[in-house]
Design a protein around this motif. Structure first.
Motif, PDB file in Angstrom:
ATOM      1  N   VAL A   1       0.846  -1.193   0.000  1.00 24.54           N
ATOM      2  CA  VAL A   1       0.000   0.000   0.000  1.00 24.54           C
ATOM      3  C   VAL A   1       0.880   1.241   0.000  1.00 24.54           C
ATOM      4  O   VAL A   1       1.802   1.360   0.799  1.00 24.54           O
ATOM      5  CB  VAL A   1      -0.929   0.025   1.242  1.00 24.54           C
ATOM      6  N   LYS A   2       0.567   2.160  -0.918  1.00 25.39           N
ATOM      7  CA  LYS A   2       1.259   3.436  -1.015  1.00 25.39           C
ATOM      8  C   LYS A   2       0.221   4.546  -1.011  1.00 25.39           C
ATOM      9  O   LYS A   2      -0.889   4.384  -1.522  1.00 25.39           O
ATOM     10  CB  LYS A   2       2.100   3.514  -2.295  1.00 25.39           C
ATOM     11  N   THR A   3       0.585   5.694  -0.453  1.00 20.24           N
ATOM     12  CA  THR A   3      -0.349   6.811  -0.311  1.00 20.24           C
ATOM     13  C   THR A   3       0.244   8.078  -0.905  1.00 20.24           C
ATOM     14  O   THR A   3       1.428   8.359  -0.719  1.00 20.24           O
ATOM     15  CB  THR A   3      -0.663   7.047   1.190  1.00 20.24           C
ATOM     16  N   THR A   4      -0.604   8.831  -1.606  1.00 21.25           N
ATOM     17  CA  THR A   4      -0.231  10.138  -2.129  1.00 21.25           C
ATOM     18  C   THR A   4      -1.249  11.152  -1.630  1.00 21.25           C
ATOM     19  O   THR A   4      -2.456  10.922  -1.723  1.00 21.25           O
ATOM     20  CB  THR A   4      -0.210  10.145  -3.678  1.00 21.25           C
ATOM     21  N   LYS A   5      -0.763  12.255  -1.088  1.00 22.14           N
ATOM     22  CA  LYS A   5      -1.636  13.327  -0.610  1.00 22.14           C
ATOM     23  C   LYS A   5      -1.859  14.328  -1.733  1.00 22.14           C
ATOM     24  O   LYS A   5      -0.940  14.631  -2.491  1.00 22.14           O
ATOM     25  CB  LYS A   5      -0.996  14.014   0.596  1.00 22.14           C
ATOM     26  N   SER A   6      -3.082  14.820  -1.853  1.00 21.34           N
ATOM     27  CA  SER A   6      -3.401  15.833  -2.867  1.00 21.34           C
ATOM     28  C   SER A   6      -2.421  16.994  -2.743  1.00 21.34           C
ATOM     29  O   SER A   6      -2.098  17.439  -1.647  1.00 21.34           O
ATOM     30  CB  SER A   6      -4.817  16.360  -2.675  1.00 21.34           C
ATOM     31  N   GLY A   7      -1.947  17.461  -3.878  1.00 14.08           N
ATOM     32  CA  GLY A   7      -0.985  18.555  -3.893  1.00 14.08           C
ATOM     33  C   GLY A   7       0.445  18.077  -4.009  1.00 14.08           C
ATOM     34  O   GLY A   7       1.321  18.821  -4.437  1.00 14.08           O
TER      35      GLY A   7
ATOM     36  N   GLU B   1      -9.862   8.321  -3.332  1.00 14.96           N
ATOM     37  CA  GLU B   1     -10.014   7.175  -4.221  1.00 14.96           C
ATOM     38  C   GLU B   1      -8.769   6.311  -4.102  1.00 14.96           C
ATOM     39  O   GLU B   1      -7.808   6.685  -3.443  1.00 14.96           O
ATOM     40  CB  GLU B   1     -10.194   7.616  -5.674  1.00 14.96           C
ATOM     41  N   TYR B   2      -8.815   5.160  -4.747  1.00 13.98           N
ATOM     42  CA  TYR B   2      -7.621   4.328  -4.825  1.00 13.98           C
ATOM     43  C   TYR B   2      -7.651   3.482  -6.086  1.00 13.98           C
ATOM     44  O   TYR B   2      -8.714   3.241  -6.655  1.00 13.98           O
ATOM     45  CB  TYR B   2      -7.434   3.466  -3.575  1.00 13.98           C
TER      46      TYR B   2
ATOM     47  N   LEU C   1       0.577 -10.470  -6.435  1.00 14.21           N
ATOM     48  CA  LEU C   1       1.037  -9.281  -5.721  1.00 14.21           C
ATOM     49  C   LEU C   1       0.333  -8.077  -6.325  1.00 14.21           C
ATOM     50  O   LEU C   1       0.313  -7.906  -7.548  1.00 14.21           O
ATOM     51  CB  LEU C   1       2.554  -9.113  -5.849  1.00 14.21           C
ATOM     52  N   TYR C   2      -0.260  -7.259  -5.452  1.00 11.91           N
ATOM     53  CA  TYR C   2      -0.957  -6.057  -5.889  1.00 11.91           C
ATOM     54  C   TYR C   2      -0.361  -4.832  -5.197  1.00 11.91           C
ATOM     55  O   TYR C   2       0.038  -4.895  -4.038  1.00 11.91           O
ATOM     56  CB  TYR C   2      -2.454  -6.135  -5.577  1.00 11.91           C
ATOM     57  N   LEU C   3      -0.315  -3.742  -5.944  1.00 16.56           N
ATOM     58  CA  LEU C   3       0.099  -2.453  -5.421  1.00 16.56           C
ATOM     59  C   LEU C   3      -1.157  -1.592  -5.359  1.00 16.56           C
ATOM     60  O   LEU C   3      -1.818  -1.376  -6.375  1.00 16.56           O
ATOM     61  CB  LEU C   3       1.139  -1.823  -6.352  1.00 16.56           C
ATOM     62  N   THR C   4      -1.499  -1.141  -4.162  1.00 19.03           N
ATOM     63  CA  THR C   4      -2.669  -0.299  -3.978  1.00 19.03           C
ATOM     64  C   THR C   4      -2.202   1.121  -3.723  1.00 19.03           C
ATOM     65  O   THR C   4      -1.400   1.359  -2.828  1.00 19.03           O
ATOM     66  CB  THR C   4      -3.526  -0.804  -2.791  1.00 19.03           C
ATOM     67  N   HIS C   5      -2.702   2.053  -4.547  1.00 19.94           N
ATOM     68  CA  HIS C   5      -2.296   3.456  -4.462  1.00 19.94           C
ATOM     69  C   HIS C   5      -3.469   4.273  -3.938  1.00 19.94           C
ATOM     70  O   HIS C   5      -4.466   4.455  -4.634  1.00 19.94           O
ATOM     71  CB  HIS C   5      -1.854   3.939  -5.844  1.00 19.94           C
ATOM     72  N   LEU C   6      -3.343   4.748  -2.693  1.00 18.57           N
ATOM     73  CA  LEU C   6      -4.380   5.553  -2.060  1.00 18.57           C
ATOM     74  C   LEU C   6      -4.142   7.027  -2.338  1.00 18.57           C
ATOM     75  O   LEU C   6      -3.004   7.490  -2.303  1.00 18.57           O
ATOM     76  CB  LEU C   6      -4.381   5.345  -0.542  1.00 18.57           C
ATOM     77  N   HIS C   7      -5.225   7.769  -2.565  1.00 22.50           N
ATOM     78  CA  HIS C   7      -5.156   9.221  -2.732  1.00 22.50           C
ATOM     79  C   HIS C   7      -5.935   9.838  -1.574  1.00 22.50           C
ATOM     80  O   HIS C   7      -7.133   9.556  -1.411  1.00 22.50           O
ATOM     81  CB  HIS C   7      -5.783   9.647  -4.067  1.00 22.50           C
ATOM     82  N   ILE C   8      -5.247  10.648  -0.763  1.00 20.69           N
ATOM     83  CA  ILE C   8      -5.883  11.250   0.404  1.00 20.69           C
ATOM     84  C   ILE C   8      -5.824  12.774   0.311  1.00 20.69           C
ATOM     85  O   ILE C   8      -5.051  13.322  -0.468  1.00 20.69           O
ATOM     86  CB  ILE C   8      -5.239  10.773   1.727  1.00 20.69           C
ATOM     87  N   ASN C   9      -6.640  13.402   1.131  1.00 21.02           N
ATOM     88  CA  ASN C   9      -6.717  14.856   1.133  1.00 21.02           C
ATOM     89  C   ASN C   9      -6.961  15.320   2.559  1.00 21.02           C
ATOM     90  O   ASN C   9      -7.518  14.573   3.373  1.00 21.02           O
ATOM     91  CB  ASN C   9      -7.865  15.307   0.227  1.00 21.02           C
ATOM     92  N   ASP C  10      -6.576  16.556   2.856  1.00 20.11           N
ATOM     93  CA  ASP C  10      -6.919  17.150   4.145  1.00 20.11           C
ATOM     94  C   ASP C  10      -8.436  17.192   4.277  1.00 20.11           C
ATOM     95  O   ASP C  10      -9.147  17.363   3.289  1.00 20.11           O
ATOM     96  CB  ASP C  10      -6.366  18.572   4.255  1.00 20.11           C
TER      97      ASP C  10
ATOM     98  N   ASP D   1      -1.706  -0.158 -17.818  1.00 19.40           N
ATOM     99  CA  ASP D   1      -1.990  -1.505 -18.325  1.00 19.40           C
ATOM    100  C   ASP D   1      -2.073  -2.531 -17.197  1.00 19.40           C
ATOM    101  O   ASP D   1      -2.602  -3.620 -17.398  1.00 19.40           O
ATOM    102  CB  ASP D   1      -0.901  -1.956 -19.310  1.00 19.40           C
ATOM    103  N   HIS D   2      -1.549  -2.186 -16.038  1.00 21.38           N
ATOM    104  CA  HIS D   2      -1.564  -3.103 -14.898  1.00 21.38           C
ATOM    105  C   HIS D   2      -2.727  -2.829 -13.946  1.00 21.38           C
ATOM    106  O   HIS D   2      -2.893  -3.534 -12.954  1.00 21.38           O
ATOM    107  CB  HIS D   2      -0.231  -2.999 -14.134  1.00 21.38           C
ATOM    108  N   LEU D   3      -3.514  -1.791 -14.237  1.00 20.33           N
ATOM    109  CA  LEU D   3      -4.674  -1.453 -13.405  1.00 20.33           C
ATOM    110  C   LEU D   3      -5.682  -2.582 -13.520  1.00 20.33           C
ATOM    111  O   LEU D   3      -6.108  -2.938 -14.611  1.00 20.33           O
ATOM    112  CB  LEU D   3      -5.275  -0.128 -13.880  1.00 20.33           C
ATOM    113  N   VAL D   4      -6.064  -3.154 -12.373  1.00 18.66           N
ATOM    114  CA  VAL D   4      -6.973  -4.299 -12.413  1.00 18.66           C
ATOM    115  C   VAL D   4      -8.338  -4.011 -11.813  1.00 18.66           C
ATOM    116  O   VAL D   4      -9.311  -4.653 -12.161  1.00 18.66           O
ATOM    117  CB  VAL D   4      -6.363  -5.547 -11.707  1.00 18.66           C
ATOM    118  N   SER D   5      -8.401  -3.069 -10.888  1.00 24.68           N
ATOM    119  CA  SER D   5      -9.668  -2.867 -10.215  1.00 24.68           C
ATOM    120  C   SER D   5      -9.610  -1.596  -9.398  1.00 24.68           C
ATOM    121  O   SER D   5      -8.543  -1.154  -9.013  1.00 24.68           O
ATOM    122  CB  SER D   5      -9.954  -4.044  -9.285  1.00 24.68           C
ATOM    123  N   LYS D   6     -10.750  -1.045  -9.127  1.00 24.43           N
ATOM    124  CA  LYS D   6     -10.815   0.055  -8.165  1.00 24.43           C
ATOM    125  C   LYS D   6     -11.394  -0.473  -6.856  1.00 24.43           C
ATOM    126  O   LYS D   6     -11.738   0.291  -5.983  1.00 24.43           O
ATOM    127  CB  LYS D   6     -11.660   1.186  -8.722  1.00 24.43           C
TER     128      LYS D   6
END
Length: 167
Positions: A32-38, A121-122, A58-67, A156-161
């Motif tokens: 799991v990896k997280t990116t904050k808006s901005g 979202e992720y 093996l899956y990489l989940t990319h979380l997008h977070i915001n204040d 191309d590796h995106l499998v699901s939301k």
């Protein structure tokens, strides 16, 4: 969506124990990896082992977070206390959770503990042989690496939301 017993859920969280990925659920590993808006929209990989495949999937989940505002968001403290409260009926399991969580929780500043955030979202990517990565198996002789992946190059590796579909 699948529901797992609390005992299994706490057991699935292995990254805190120094394992290669954050979670393993049967034959699936999840980083799991997280990116904050901005912030730059890149996925930061902090070791060669994080995308090394040790399970069939093996899956990489990319979380997008915001204040978030005080009323709409969750803080690290909120999440910790909620998890702890949900384990009140099982003190052994609650202790296991506290021991695991305290390794990170104790390092957080007061601001980090109380800052309210909101999950926007992720995305979930499947890490396959041709996924862009630096691992010990692919780059012999390199003993350490930190790098960033541009999400636009792994579409191309995106499998699901929805991670539920994969477990």
């Amino acid at each position: 969506s699948k529901v797992f017993p609390l005992e299994e859920c706490i057991g699935f969280w292995i990254g805190i124990l120094g394992k290669k990925q954050d979670f393993t659920v049967n034959d699936v590993a999840i980083e799991v990896k997280t990116t904050k808006s901005g912030d730059p929209n890149v996925i930061k990989i902090s070791s060669m082992e994080q995308l090394e495949q040790i399970t069939p999937k093996l899956y990489l989940t990319h979380l997008h977070i915001n204040d978030a505002s005080e009323s709409s968001g969750l803080s690290l403290e909120d999440l910790f206390e909620t998890c702890k409260a949900n384990l009140d009926a099982n003190t052994g399991l609650q202790s296991e959770f506290i021991n695991k969580a305290s390794k990170l929780y104790s390092k957080a500043s007061e601001e980090q503990l109380h800052k309210k955030m909101h999950l926007l979202e992720y995305e979930v990517y499947e890490v396959t042989e041709d996924f862009p990565k630096i691992t010990p198996n692919h780059h012999k002789g390199i003993s350490a690496a930190k790098y960033s992946i541009n999400p636009s190059y792994i579409k191309d590796h995106l499998v699901s939301k929805n991670i539920d579909e994969l477990l």
